[in-house]
Design a protein around this motif. Structure first.
Motif, mmCIF file in Angstrom:
data_model
loop_
_atom_site.group_PDB
_atom_site.id
_atom_site.type_symbol
_atom_site.label_atom_id
_atom_site.label_comp_id
_atom_site.label_asym_id
_atom_site.label_seq_id
_atom_site.Cartn_x
_atom_site.Cartn_y
_atom_site.Cartn_z
ATOM 1 N N GLU A 1 0.823 -1.306 0.104
ATOM 2 C CA GLU A 1 -0.047 0.240 -0.004
ATOM 3 C C GLU A 1 0.973 1.030 0.039
ATOM 4 O O GLU A 1 0.698 2.232 -0.854
ATOM 5 C CB GLU A 1 -0.917 -0.102 1.132
ATOM 6 C CG GLU A 1 -1.927 1.253 1.390
ATOM 7 C CD GLU A 1 -2.787 0.843 2.471
ATOM 8 O OE1 GLU A 1 -2.342 1.243 3.680
ATOM 9 O OE2 GLU A 1 -3.960 0.644 2.514
ATOM 10 N N TRP A 2 1.884 1.150 0.705
ATOM 11 C CA TRP A 2 2.774 2.430 0.846
ATOM 12 C C TRP A 2 3.361 2.634 -0.629
ATOM 13 O O TRP A 2 3.699 3.880 -1.040
ATOM 14 C CB TRP A 2 4.056 2.226 1.867
ATOM 15 C CG TRP A 2 3.555 2.303 3.343
ATOM 16 C CD1 TRP A 2 2.487 3.016 3.724
ATOM 17 C CD2 TRP A 2 4.428 2.071 4.354
ATOM 18 N NE1 TRP A 2 2.643 3.047 5.241
ATOM 19 C CE2 TRP A 2 3.612 2.661 5.447
ATOM 20 C CE3 TRP A 2 5.704 1.576 4.591
ATOM 21 C CZ2 TRP A 2 4.231 2.437 6.743
ATOM 22 C CZ3 TRP A 2 6.142 1.361 6.058
ATOM 23 C CH2 TRP A 2 5.473 1.724 6.889
ATOM 24 N N ASP B 1 2.562 1.501 -3.597
ATOM 25 C CA ASP B 1 1.528 1.878 -4.801
ATOM 26 C C ASP B 1 0.833 2.941 -4.586
ATOM 27 O O ASP B 1 0.371 3.589 -5.428
ATOM 28 C CB ASP B 1 0.505 0.521 -4.749
ATOM 29 C CG ASP B 1 1.107 -0.828 -5.346
ATOM 30 O OD1 ASP B 1 2.345 -0.654 -5.780
ATOM 31 O OD2 ASP B 1 0.725 -1.893 -5.195
ATOM 32 N N ARG B 2 0.303 3.165 -3.295
ATOM 33 C CA ARG B 2 -0.558 4.444 -3.070
ATOM 34 C C ARG B 2 -0.031 5.590 -2.491
ATOM 35 O O ARG B 2 -0.340 6.640 -2.935
ATOM 36 C CB ARG B 2 -1.738 3.972 -2.304
ATOM 37 C CG ARG B 2 -2.878 5.014 -1.999
ATOM 38 C CD ARG B 2 -3.742 4.723 -0.914
ATOM 39 N NE ARG B 2 -3.251 4.729 0.440
ATOM 40 C CZ ARG B 2 -3.635 4.413 1.511
ATOM 41 N NH1 ARG B 2 -4.858 3.868 1.716
ATOM 42 N NH2 ARG B 2 -3.191 4.700 2.613
ATOM 43 N N ASP B 3 0.883 5.302 -1.560
ATOM 44 C CA ASP B 3 1.336 6.311 -0.839
ATOM 45 C C ASP B 3 2.846 6.932 -1.320
ATOM 46 O O ASP B 3 3.346 7.949 -0.690
ATOM 47 C CB ASP B 3 1.447 6.124 0.632
ATOM 48 C CG ASP B 3 0.029 5.780 1.164
ATOM 49 O OD1 ASP B 3 -1.016 6.331 0.783
ATOM 50 O OD2 ASP B 3 0.120 4.913 2.118
ATOM 51 N N GLN B 4 3.331 6.360 -2.607
ATOM 52 C CA GLN B 4 4.524 6.876 -2.940
ATOM 53 C C GLN B 4 5.824 6.763 -1.772
ATOM 54 O O GLN B 4 6.397 7.895 -1.923
ATOM 55 C CB GLN B 4 4.271 8.270 -3.574
ATOM 56 C CG GLN B 4 3.423 8.327 -4.860
ATOM 57 C CD GLN B 4 3.696 7.393 -5.744
ATOM 58 O OE1 GLN B 4 5.007 7.393 -6.309
ATOM 59 N NE2 GLN B 4 2.813 6.523 -6.104
ATOM 60 N N LYS C 1 9.098 -3.257 -6.775
ATOM 61 C CA LYS C 1 8.252 -1.878 -7.003
ATOM 62 C C LYS C 1 9.473 -0.603 -7.232
ATOM 63 O O LYS C 1 9.153 0.465 -7.673
ATOM 64 C CB LYS C 1 7.604 -1.431 -5.953
ATOM 65 C CG LYS C 1 6.442 -2.272 -5.613
ATOM 66 C CD LYS C 1 5.368 -2.506 -6.415
ATOM 67 C CE LYS C 1 4.151 -3.451 -6.306
ATOM 68 N NZ LYS C 1 3.240 -3.289 -7.185
#
Length: 408
Positions: free
Chosen positions: A95-96, A98-101, A124
Motif C-alpha cells: 500500500e505504501w 503503490d498508493r502513498d509513494q 516496485k
C-alpha cells in the motif's frame, strides 16, 4: 538608527541564508518532489520496547537534524504496526509503495516481515532498510540490490556473544529457541561458534512465538545438565524466560543463562539483580562516547528512557540514507545505493562502518557485561564494555557470501 539598521540587515542576511539553504536543487532528481520514509515496526507486541515508538522517535530526530528537507525537498515519515505478521506487513508495504509513494520502507523488526518487504521493494523499484531484523539470509542468500541490512545479524551476535563464554568454561550448551526464522538463525549460528570454540550443544527446545510460559522448556534445559542455557529470542519473551529461569533455579544450579540478543530495555525490564553479570553481544551503548551520549540525550528528552541499539541504528540508517540522497542528488534506488556504498559510516551508532556489496553495513560490535546493582552508579548505568570487535571480524566474511550481488 544605526543599531536598528544593523539588526535589520543581520535579520535579512539570516533569512536569505536560510532560504538558500532550503532552496530546491534543480539539478536533483527527487521523484514526486518528496522523500517519504515508512517506519514499519512493532508498536504493541513483544518487541515494542526494543523498536516500536522509540524507532519512530529516532527517525524523527534524524529527519530534524537534516532540517526536514534534503536538497530542498521535504522529508515525510509514515508509520505502521506490522503486528509481527508477514502478511500484515506485506500488505502495508504494498500500500505504501503503490498508493502513498513511499520511497523507503524501514525498521522491519521481524525477519519474516523484513524478507517480504525486501521482495516488494525490489519488485516496485523502492528501497528497504532493515534495522530491526537479524536473520543472516537478509544480506546473504536472500539479498536484493535494493536492500540495506544495518544494525546486526545473528552471525555477529553469536560470534561475539558465545566464544568468550565457551573459553570461560561453559563447554556444554542447551538452547531455548523461538520457533521462527530469527530464532532458528540465532541457534544455528550460535552452534557454529560454540563448536568452533571447543564447546558442544547438547539439545534444544523450540517454543511457539510469541510465548509466555517457558516452564517445560526450562525443565528440559535443567535436565540436560548443560553448563549454559542459551535463550534465542528477544523482547518480552526474553525477559520472561530469564525471570522464569531464575525462579526455577538455573543460576543456583550452576547453569549460566546466556541471551543471544539482549537490549538495554531487556536489562531494564529484568532488573540488575537478575541480569547482573550476564554477558552478551551489543552493537550500541548510549554511554560509549560523546556522539552516543548526545543522541541519547535527545532521545531521552522525548521518551524518558535510553535508546536501544535497534533504535539508535534506525536513527543512523535514516540519517545516512538522507546523506546518500544528498550525495547522489537523486532518490533513485541505484543512485542511492551507489552513493551509500562509497560513504564512510561514522555517527552516534556506527563506528568504523561501511556498506558492503551485499548491502550489509558492518561496524564495530561489543562484548558487554551487565553491571550488578552495586556496580551501577546512576540510572541507566547498565553495561561494562569488555571488548570491541571490529566489523571485519564480527560479521560474516564477504568471501563466504551466498549473495548473488557479490558471488564471482
Amino acid at each position: 538608527m544605526k543599531l536598528t539598521y544593523t539588526k535589520v540587515a543581520l535579520t535579512a542576511a539570516l533569512l536569505t541564508a536560510s532560504m538558500l539553504a532550503h532552496a530546491q536543487d534543480k539539478s536533483a532528481h527527487i521523484s514526486d518532489g518528496i522523500v517519504k520514509i515508512g517506519v514499519l515496526t512493532d508498536m504493541n507486541g513483544p518487541f515494542m520496547d526494543n523498536v516500536g515508538k522509540g524507532s519512530v522517535v529516532a527517525t524523527a530526530i534524524a529527519i530534524e537534524e537534516f532540517g526536514g528537507k534534503v536538497l530542498g525537498y521535504p522529508i515525510q515519515m509514515v508509520t505502521a504496526d506490522h503486528q509481527n505478521k508477514a502478511d500484515v506487513g506485506s500488505a502495508r508495504v504494498r500500500e505504501w509503495f503503490d498508493r502513498d509513494q513511499v520511497d523507503a520502507a524501514t525498521e522491519l523488526g521481524n525477519s519474516a516481515v523484513a524478507l517480504s518487504a525486501m521482495r516488494l521493494a525490489q519488485e516496485k523499484g523502492r528501497m528497504s532498510i532493515v534495522t530491526g531484523a537479524g536473520a543472516v539470509r537478509i544480506s546473504n542468500e536472500d539479498c536484493t540490490p535494493n536492500n540495506l541490512h544495518w544494525v546486526y545479524d545473528t552471525y555477529s551476535l553469536a560470534k561475539v556473544g558465545t566464544q568468550s563464554v565457551v573459553k570461560g568454561g561453559a563447554k556444554t550448551w542447551y538452547y531455548l529457541t523461538a520457533d521462527y526464522a530469527f530464532g532458528h538463525s540465532l541457534e544455528n549460528d550460535g552452534k557454529q561458534f560454540i563448536e568452533a570454540a571447543g564447546g558442544k550443544v547438547l539439545g534444544s527446545s523450540r517454543y511457539p512465538f510469541p510465548g509466555s510460559d517457558f516452564a517445560s522448556y526450562i525443565l528440559k534445559a535443567q535436565g540436560s545438565k548443560a553448563n549454559a542455557v542459551a535463550i534465542a529470542t528477544a523482547g518480552l519473551d526474553l525477559q520472561n524466560a530469564i525471570k522464569q529461569g531464575k525462579e526455577f533455579g538455573l543460576a543456583s544450579g550452576g547453569q549460566k543463562t546466556v541471551a543471544m540478543l539482549m537490549s538495554i530495555m531487556d536489562v531494564h525490564g529484568v532488573g540488575l539483580k537478575d541480569a547482573g553479570g550476564m554477558l552478551f553481544a551489543e552493537s550500541f551503548y548510549w554511554d560509549l562516547d560523546d556522539a552516543s551520549r548526545a543522541f541519547a540525550r535527545k532521545f531521552f528528552e522525548r521518551t524518558k528512557r535510553m535508546p536501544t541499539a535497534l533504535q539508535a541504528g534506525q536513527y543512523s540508517a535514516v540519517l545516512n540514507y538522507l546523506k546518500a540522497i544528498e550525495k547522489a542528488k537523486s532518490d533513485n534506488v541505484a543512485d542511492v545505493m551507489k552513493a551509500i556504498k562509497s560513504m564512510p559510516i561514522q555517527d552516534a551508532f556506527a563506528k568504523n562502518g561501511k556498506v558492503r556489496g551485499d548491502g550489509k553495513m558492518i561496524h564495530d560490535m561489543y562484548l558487554v557485561r551487565v553491571k550488578t546493582p552495586q556496580e551501577s552508579k546512576a540510572a541507566w548505568d547498565y553495561y561494562t564494555v569488555l571488548e570491541t570487535v571490529p566489523g571485519e571480524q564480527a560479521f560474516h566474511p564477504i568471501a563466504d557470501s551466498k549473495c548473488s550481488l557479490v558471488k564471482s
